[in-house]
Design a protein around this motif. Sequence first.
Motif, PDB file in Angstrom:
ATOM      1  N   VAL A  59      35.693  28.277  21.012  1.00 22.62           N
ATOM      2  CA  VAL A  59      34.371  28.905  21.052  1.00 22.62           C
ATOM      3  C   VAL A  59      33.399  27.965  21.762  1.00 22.62           C
ATOM      4  CG1 VAL A  59      32.416  29.642  19.622  1.00 22.62           C
ATOM      5  CG2 VAL A  59      34.756  30.232  18.933  1.00 22.62           C
ATOM      6  N   ALA A  60      32.635  28.499  22.726  1.00 26.60           N
ATOM      7  CA  ALA A  60      31.547  27.732  23.349  1.00 26.60           C
ATOM      8  C   ALA A  60      30.250  28.151  22.662  1.00 26.60           C
ATOM      9  CB  ALA A  60      31.475  28.012  24.845  1.00 26.60           C
ATOM     10  N   ALA A  61      29.695  27.244  21.865  1.00 23.19           N
ATOM     11  CA  ALA A  61      28.542  27.562  21.016  1.00 23.19           C
ATOM     12  C   ALA A  61      27.243  27.083  21.666  1.00 23.19           C
ATOM     13  CB  ALA A  61      28.711  26.884  19.663  1.00 23.19           C
ATOM     14  N   PRO A  62      26.109  27.618  21.211  1.00 25.04           N
ATOM     15  CA  PRO A  62      24.840  27.045  21.679  1.00 25.04           C
ATOM     16  C   PRO A  62      24.839  25.546  21.357  1.00 25.04           C
ATOM     17  CG  PRO A  62      24.461  29.062  20.415  1.00 25.04           C
ATOM     18  CD  PRO A  62      25.909  28.721  20.251  1.00 25.04           C
ATOM     19  N   PRO A  63      24.489  24.681  22.331  1.00 22.25           N
ATOM     20  CA  PRO A  63      24.634  23.236  22.114  1.00 22.25           C
ATOM     21  C   PRO A  63      23.955  22.721  20.841  1.00 22.25           C
ATOM     22  CG  PRO A  63      24.206  23.682  24.413  1.00 22.25           C
ATOM     23  CD  PRO A  63      24.103  24.998  23.712  1.00 22.25           C
ATOM     24  N   ALA A  64      22.823  23.315  20.467  1.00 21.72           N
ATOM     25  CA  ALA A  64      22.111  22.842  19.267  1.00 21.72           C
ATOM     26  C   ALA A  64      22.789  23.309  17.975  1.00 21.72           C
ATOM     27  CB  ALA A  64      20.669  23.349  19.300  1.00 21.72           C
ATOM     28  N   ALA A  77      38.952  31.137  10.725  1.00 20.01           N
ATOM     29  CA  ALA A  77      40.176  30.780  11.460  1.00 20.01           C
ATOM     30  C   ALA A  77      40.048  29.350  11.955  1.00 20.01           C
ATOM     31  CB  ALA A  77      40.381  31.722  12.651  1.00 20.01           C
ATOM     32  N   ALA A  78      41.178  28.731  12.264  1.00 21.29           N
ATOM     33  CA  ALA A  78      41.172  27.374  12.820  1.00 21.29           C
ATOM     34  C   ALA A  78      40.761  27.473  14.284  1.00 21.29           C
ATOM     35  CB  ALA A  78      42.562  26.767  12.702  1.00 21.29           C
ATOM     36  N   VAL A  79      39.491  27.146  14.583  1.00 22.76           N
ATOM     37  CA  VAL A  79      39.006  27.256  15.955  1.00 22.76           C
ATOM     38  C   VAL A  79      38.480  25.916  16.427  1.00 22.76           C
ATOM     39  CG1 VAL A  79      38.321  29.678  15.690  1.00 22.76           C
ATOM     40  CG2 VAL A  79      36.635  27.890  15.357  1.00 22.76           C
ATOM     41  N   THR A  80      38.507  25.707  17.744  1.00 18.94           N
ATOM     42  CA  THR A  80      37.856  24.549  18.363  1.00 18.94           C
ATOM     43  C   THR A  80      36.490  25.013  18.838  1.00 18.94           C
ATOM     44  OG1 THR A  80      39.988  23.737  19.098  1.00 18.94           O
ATOM     45  CG2 THR A  80      38.058  22.864  20.250  1.00 18.94           C
ATOM     46  N   VAL A  81      35.463  24.223  18.563  1.00 13.43           N
ATOM     47  CA  VAL A  81      34.103  24.587  18.990  1.00 13.43           C
ATOM     48  C   VAL A  81      33.605  23.520  19.965  1.00 13.43           C
ATOM     49  CG1 VAL A  81      31.728  25.017  18.245  1.00 13.43           C
ATOM     50  CG2 VAL A  81      33.641  25.761  16.800  1.00 13.43           C
ATOM     51  N   VAL A  82      33.154  23.969  21.144  1.00 14.76           N
ATOM     52  CA  VAL A  82      32.567  23.052  22.131  1.00 14.76           C
ATOM     53  C   VAL A  82      31.153  23.527  22.432  1.00 14.76           C
ATOM     54  CG1 VAL A  82      34.822  22.552  23.186  1.00 14.76           C
ATOM     55  CG2 VAL A  82      33.396  24.393  24.130  1.00 14.76           C
ATOM     56  N   ALA A  93      33.921  27.476  31.395  1.00 14.84           N
ATOM     57  CA  ALA A  93      34.543  26.266  31.948  1.00 14.84           C
ATOM     58  C   ALA A  93      34.648  25.177  30.871  1.00 14.84           C
ATOM     59  CB  ALA A  93      33.740  25.768  33.147  1.00 14.84           C
ATOM     60  N   ALA A  94      33.620  25.036  30.048  1.00 14.18           N
ATOM     61  CA  ALA A  94      33.638  24.024  28.980  1.00 14.18           C
ATOM     62  C   ALA A  94      34.725  24.343  27.953  1.00 14.18           C
ATOM     63  CB  ALA A  94      32.270  23.954  28.300  1.00 14.18           C
ATOM     64  N   ALA A  95      34.910  25.616  27.662  1.00 13.39           N
ATOM     65  CA  ALA A  95      35.951  26.009  26.695  1.00 13.39           C
ATOM     66  C   ALA A  95      37.346  25.830  27.291  1.00 13.39           C
ATOM     67  CB  ALA A  95      35.728  27.462  26.260  1.00 13.39           C
ATOM     68  N   LEU A  96      37.471  26.115  28.584  1.00 11.75           N
ATOM     69  CA  LEU A  96      38.781  26.049  29.238  1.00 11.75           C
ATOM     70  C   LEU A  96      39.362  24.635  29.192  1.00 11.75           C
ATOM     71  CD1 LEU A  96      40.931  27.541  30.911  1.00 11.75           C
ATOM     72  CD2 LEU A  96      39.529  27.134  32.951  1.00 11.75           C
ATOM     73  N   VAL A  97      38.518  23.631  29.390  1.00 10.16           N
ATOM     74  CA  VAL A  97      39.047  22.253  29.399  1.00 10.16           C
ATOM     75  C   VAL A  97      39.474  21.808  27.998  1.00 10.16           C
ATOM     76  CG1 VAL A  97      37.813  21.512  31.472  1.00 10.16           C
ATOM     77  CG2 VAL A  97      36.770  21.141  29.242  1.00 10.16           C
TER      78      VAL A  97
END
Length: 236
Positions: A59-64, A77-82, A93-97
């Motif tokens: 998930v690409a979240a609002p930076p704040a 769920a077990a998710v990665t948050v960037v 692009a940020a999520a893809l890397v």
Amino acid sequence: MTAQLNPRGDVAVLVPAAGAGVRLGPGGPKALRRLGGEPLLVHAVRRVAAAPSVHTIVVAAPPADTDAVRGLLAPIAAVTVVAGGATRQESVAAALVAVPAGPEIILVHDAARALTPAALVESVAAAVRAGADAVIPVLQVVDTVKEVSADGVVLGTVDRSALRAVQTPQGFRRAVLAAAHATAVDPLTDDAGLVEKQGVRVACVAGSEYARKITRPFDLALAEHLLIAAPAPEPP
Ligand code: C5P
């Protein structure tokens, strides 16, 4: 209950969720607006996590709000948050890397398509697995569409039979999406547009009325009704 993703799955799903949601009116980032008492992003991730082929969700979240989003999604769920970027394309692009080695099918979704059924995730992934480089879910356009000048005068009528409304998740062979993002110049509103510019053939599968994007207040009101017809899936 936290959904366990499939460690033998071949699909990573990127969920850009960093948009401001200006067209929805005041009230914070769109992905965190509530539908049936829960943020749109929770609805979206719950349905993606219920798709059996899904190995990874980023998930690409609002930076704040990255920490808040991590806390929000941990029970789902077990998710990665960037942290997302200034445009949807930068958020993708940020999520893809952040996708680990393994999944060779990458789906790019919108948090704003919160009621997208797990079955659509599977049908897009299946089309890539069957050999397509890029796949988009589409719906027929039902309205007559006209080209109109800036001052409101009709310039012409477009042949509706050749038009499709495009949804997400859009699916790609991993190398195809990575190459498209590596060479992207102008921000586009979808990822298939990027791979089209690379000359890649994009295939279509049938979309879903439930995958419509929640953009304006009317869409949110409509989604409240759809939620009754399409209750949350059980965790896999
Ligand atoms: O603005 P739009 O409705 O096209 O946004 C589609 C999706 O892209 C939404 O889920 C939104 O949160 C996401 N987005 C993003 N980063 C941005 C802008 C939009 O992740 N900077």
